[in-house]
Design an enzyme around this catalytic site. Structure first.
Site, mmCIF file in Angstrom:
data_model
loop_
_atom_site.group_PDB
_atom_site.id
_atom_site.type_symbol
_atom_site.label_atom_id
_atom_site.label_comp_id
_atom_site.label_asym_id
_atom_site.label_seq_id
_atom_site.Cartn_x
_atom_site.Cartn_y
_atom_site.Cartn_z
ATOM 1 C CE LYS A 178 -2.848 3.252 1.412
ATOM 2 N NZ LYS A 178 -1.921 4.326 0.965
ATOM 3 N N GLY A 231 6.016 5.166 8.561
ATOM 4 C CA GLY A 231 5.153 6.349 8.489
ATOM 5 C C GLY A 231 5.146 7.056 9.821
ATOM 6 C CB SER A 232 2.930 9.652 11.132
ATOM 7 O OG SER A 232 1.700 9.000 10.936
ATOM 8 C CB THR A 233 4.692 8.334 16.063
ATOM 9 O OG1 THR A 233 6.093 8.315 15.778
ATOM 10 C CG2 THR A 233 4.456 7.687 17.416
ATOM 11 N N GLY A 236 1.211 4.588 13.198
ATOM 12 C CA GLY A 236 1.841 3.375 13.752
ATOM 13 C C GLY A 236 1.082 2.865 14.966
ATOM 14 C CD GLU A 253 12.088 0.889 10.782
ATOM 15 O OE1 GLU A 253 12.694 1.893 11.174
ATOM 16 O OE2 GLU A 253 12.381 -0.262 11.127
ATOM 17 C CB CYS A 287 12.177 9.146 9.211
ATOM 18 S SG CYS A 287 13.236 8.058 8.278
ATOM 19 C CD GLU A 387 8.688 13.071 11.983
ATOM 20 O OE1 GLU A 387 7.534 12.634 12.009
ATOM 21 O OE2 GLU A 387 9.656 12.389 11.601
HETATM 22 P P1 NAD Z 1 1.533 8.499 7.365
HETATM 23 O O1 NAD Z 1 1.696 7.783 8.640
HETATM 24 O O2 NAD Z 1 0.500 9.538 7.247
HETATM 25 O O3 NAD Z 1 1.237 7.464 6.189
HETATM 26 C C1 NAD Z 1 2.089 6.357 5.937
HETATM 27 C C2 NAD Z 1 1.293 5.301 5.189
HETATM 28 O O4 NAD Z 1 0.276 4.796 6.044
HETATM 29 C C3 NAD Z 1 0.590 5.811 3.935
HETATM 30 O O5 NAD Z 1 0.654 4.821 2.923
HETATM 31 C C4 NAD Z 1 -0.837 5.986 4.427
HETATM 32 O O6 NAD Z 1 -1.775 5.919 3.376
HETATM 33 C C5 NAD Z 1 -0.975 4.817 5.372
HETATM 34 N N1 NAD Z 1 -2.038 4.946 6.373
HETATM 35 C C6 NAD Z 1 -2.607 6.078 6.851
HETATM 36 N N2 NAD Z 1 -3.587 5.773 7.732
HETATM 37 C C7 NAD Z 1 -3.632 4.417 7.824
HETATM 38 C C8 NAD Z 1 -4.416 3.497 8.575
HETATM 39 N N3 NAD Z 1 -5.358 3.901 9.411
HETATM 40 N N4 NAD Z 1 -4.171 2.194 8.427
HETATM 41 C C9 NAD Z 1 -3.210 1.762 7.609
HETATM 42 N N5 NAD Z 1 -2.442 2.567 6.849
HETATM 43 C C10 NAD Z 1 -2.642 3.890 6.963
HETATM 44 O O7 NAD Z 1 2.978 9.074 7.037
HETATM 45 P P2 NAD Z 1 3.447 9.972 5.811
HETATM 46 O O8 NAD Z 1 2.878 11.341 6.009
HETATM 47 O O9 NAD Z 1 3.194 9.261 4.527
HETATM 48 O O10 NAD Z 1 5.022 10.007 6.036
HETATM 49 C C11 NAD Z 1 5.643 10.842 6.960
HETATM 50 C C12 NAD Z 1 5.939 10.127 8.257
HETATM 51 O O11 NAD Z 1 6.666 8.937 8.011
HETATM 52 C C13 NAD Z 1 6.815 10.928 9.191
HETATM 53 O O12 NAD Z 1 6.330 10.857 10.507
HETATM 54 C C14 NAD Z 1 8.168 10.243 9.118
HETATM 55 O O13 NAD Z 1 8.997 10.390 10.220
HETATM 56 C C15 NAD Z 1 7.772 8.841 8.898
HETATM 57 N N6 NAD Z 1 8.870 8.094 8.282
HETATM 58 C C16 NAD Z 1 9.589 7.230 9.061
HETATM 59 C C17 NAD Z 1 10.662 6.546 8.524
HETATM 60 C C18 NAD Z 1 11.479 5.596 9.349
HETATM 61 O O14 NAD Z 1 12.187 4.793 8.782
HETATM 62 N N7 NAD Z 1 11.401 5.627 10.660
HETATM 63 C C19 NAD Z 1 10.979 6.719 7.183
HETATM 64 C C20 NAD Z 1 10.231 7.596 6.429
HETATM 65 C C21 NAD Z 1 9.159 8.274 6.989
#
Ligand code: NAD
Length: 486
Positions: A178, A231-233, A236, A253, A287, A387
């Site tokens: 996804k 993605g975001s905390t 997560g 992550e 990140c 962040e």
């Molecule tokens: P996000 O958490 O908004 O989205 C990440 C993914 O999750 C997207 O594909 C989104 O469609 C999906 N998603 C959203 N809601 C969901 C749900 N309820 N159930 C399942 N999936 C869902 O993050 P973003 O805005 O795309 O990316 C930025 C964030 O990612 C920042 O917080 C950044 O720190 C983090 N990030 C972390 C790392 C790492 O390795 N630690 C790397 C890159 C980005």
């Protein structure tokens, strides 16, 4: 306006539109115009992809192939990625605003490198024999997990996806990927290239669409055995709750607010250059961005001044231009978030010494933002704690080793850290005391397919890359006891 790129999802080896027929546009952040038209995947589409992945895994058509054969196919995927490098780089640049020189030289080749690393790793996944008490032959075998949901963000769409796809496939799992809604093209293209290389139908499915719809179905499905999420905390945390339903294996992550620490005995000129790169690379949408820069008090003022002068010269430009090193922020949402944090920082009493505003490249369009530096920041301010995920640096003064260790660790995150000093003892001492998954000494933002990577605290858990990810997430071990008592 350039022609819209149109792509379909890949479900069970076939190109599919959304069952509802709905589509959406991904936006080019440099022009604010539509770049690609993609299917708005529905709940039914996600369920269909999960069923295809489940059926392919249960048929063992991929997992029962000899590991060496799987490895050869993954090596072919890497070749195909490199053969299609220009197209993939343009997709990535068009959707995210990353400069084309970076997508061509970093994102796409590193994704290929991950496939090569895990192509070789496929034949090195094995259990062990263990001398237990009694007359038994006792051994472990490593097995694939089953169906894995891979959910990725938009900041390194291809690279982060490849970091999950390659080990998942090397170990014989089936997957549903996804991608982030705003950056799905390279994910879909990778699934096409995997099919072309010989990955059987149904093993690698991609569903585009909303996280709250497609992502949530994957997280909630009892047919999915594990989720690797970047993605975001906050998302997560939602995934942890959803995954509890059938006790899914998880790798998370998440976000970061990484400290980058400069001691008085560092190579100062290099530290200035690298402190700027640590926060402004990929417009701070990283990140591990070194967003909290701790500078030892005696050099703080001069360091901050030189760094601000450097930042002021780093102006963003058209990401499709080969000479551009900094592109626009990825989206309007991100642009507004960065603008809001800059306002908050000023209200909280921080001093802006570079940037702090939108940049116009001449077209009047695009989410371009000037690299921004704040001084007079203390560790309690919101810009030092939350962040921002943009090109905004907080410069914070510290007095000595103990003071900086305390301040660096005073964060909910624990993803990465940087240390700049010529004193080897101090460097290793601080590296041990910092609560972070990765520490860079006299360098920053280094990655390699072989190097385990992951966070502590609210930056998540589970390692990616290297052999560690195979042991932690992409395989499980089974213990077998054989009675040898005659
Ligand atoms: P996000 O958490 O908004 O989205 C990440 C993914 O999750 C997207 O594909 C989104 O469609 C999906 N998603 C959203 N809601 C969901 C749900 N309820 N159930 C399942 N999936 C869902 O993050 P973003 O805005 O795309 O990316 C930025 C964030 O990612 C920042 O917080 C950044 O720190 C983090 N990030 C972390 C790392 C790492 O390795 N630690 C790397 C890159 C980005």
């Amino acid at each position: 306006m350039p022609e819209l790129i149109k792509k379909q999802m890949i479900i069970d080896g076939k190109q599919e539109n959304a069952s509802s027929g709905e589509t959406y546009l991904s936006i080019n952040p440099a022009t604010e115009e539509g770049f690609a038209e993609l299917p708005q995947g529905s709940k039914a589409d996600a369920e269909k992809a999960i069923s295809a992945a489940r059926a392919s895994f249960d048929s063992e058509k991929w997992s029962s192939l000899p590991a060496g054969k799987r490895g050869k196919i993954l090596w072919k995927v890497a070749d195909l990625i490199m053969q299609n490098r220009r197209e993939l780089a343009e997709f990535e640049t068009g959707e995210t605003g990353k400069p084309i020189r970076e997508t061509m030289s970093i994102d796409i080749p590193m994704a290929a490198d991950l496939f090569r690393y895990y192509a070789g790793a496929a034949t090195k996944v094995h259990g062990e024999t263990i001398p237990v008490n009694g007359n038994f032959f006792h051994y472990t075998v490593r097995e694939p997990i089953g169906v894995l949901g891979l959910i990725v963000p938009w900041n390194f769409p291809m690279l982060i996806a490849a970091r999950k796809i390659a080990p998942a496939l090397a170990c014989g799992n089936s997957i549903v990927l996804k991608p982030a809604e705003i950056s799905s093209l390279t994910a879909i293209r990778m699934a096409e290239l995997c099919l072309e290389a010989g990955v059987p139908e149904g093993v690698f499915n991609v569903v585009s669409g909303k996280g709250s719809v497609v992502g949530q179905v994957i997280v909630d499905s009892p047919l999915v055995d594990g989720i690797s999420f970047t993605g975001s905390t906050s998302v997560g945390q939602t995934i942890m709750q959803g995954g509890a339903g059938n006790v899914k294996r998880l790798s998370l992550e998440l976000g970061g607010k990484s400290p980058n620490i400069v001691f008085v005995d560092a190579d100062i000129d290099t530290a200035i250059k690298m402190a700027a790169a640590a926060i402004f690379y990929n417009k701070g949408e990283v990140c591990t961005a070194g967003s909290r820069l701790f500078v030892e008090a005696s050099i703080h003022d001069e360091f901050a001044e030189k760094l601000s002068a450097r930042a002021a010269k780093m102006l963003p430009g058209d990401p499709m231009d080969e000479n551009t090193r900094l592109g626009p922020l990825v989206s309007k949402v991100q642009f507004e978030q960065v603008s809001e944090y800059v306002k908050i920082a000023s209200e909280d009493g921080a001093t802006v010494t570079a940037g702090g505003e939108k940049h116009d490249i001449g077209s009047g369009k695009g989410y371009f933002y000037k690299p921004t530096v704040f001084t007079n920041v203390n560790n309690d301010m919101r810009i030092a704690r939350e962040e921002i995920f943009g090109p905004v640096l907080s410069v914070i003064k510290f007095s000595d080793v103990h003071d900086v260790i305390q301040k660096a660790n005073d964060s909910i995150y624990g993803l990465a850290a940087g240390i700049w000093t010529r004193d080897i003892k101090k460097a290793h001492y601080v590296a041990q005391k910092i609560n972070a998954g990765t520490v860079w000494i006299n360098t920053y933002n280094m990655y390699d397919a072989a190097s385990p990577y992951g966070g502590n605290k609210m930056s998540g858990f589970g390692k990616e890359s290297g052999m560690e990810s195979i042991h932690e997430f992409y395989t499980r071990s089974k213990t077998v006891w054989v009675d040898l008592n005659f």
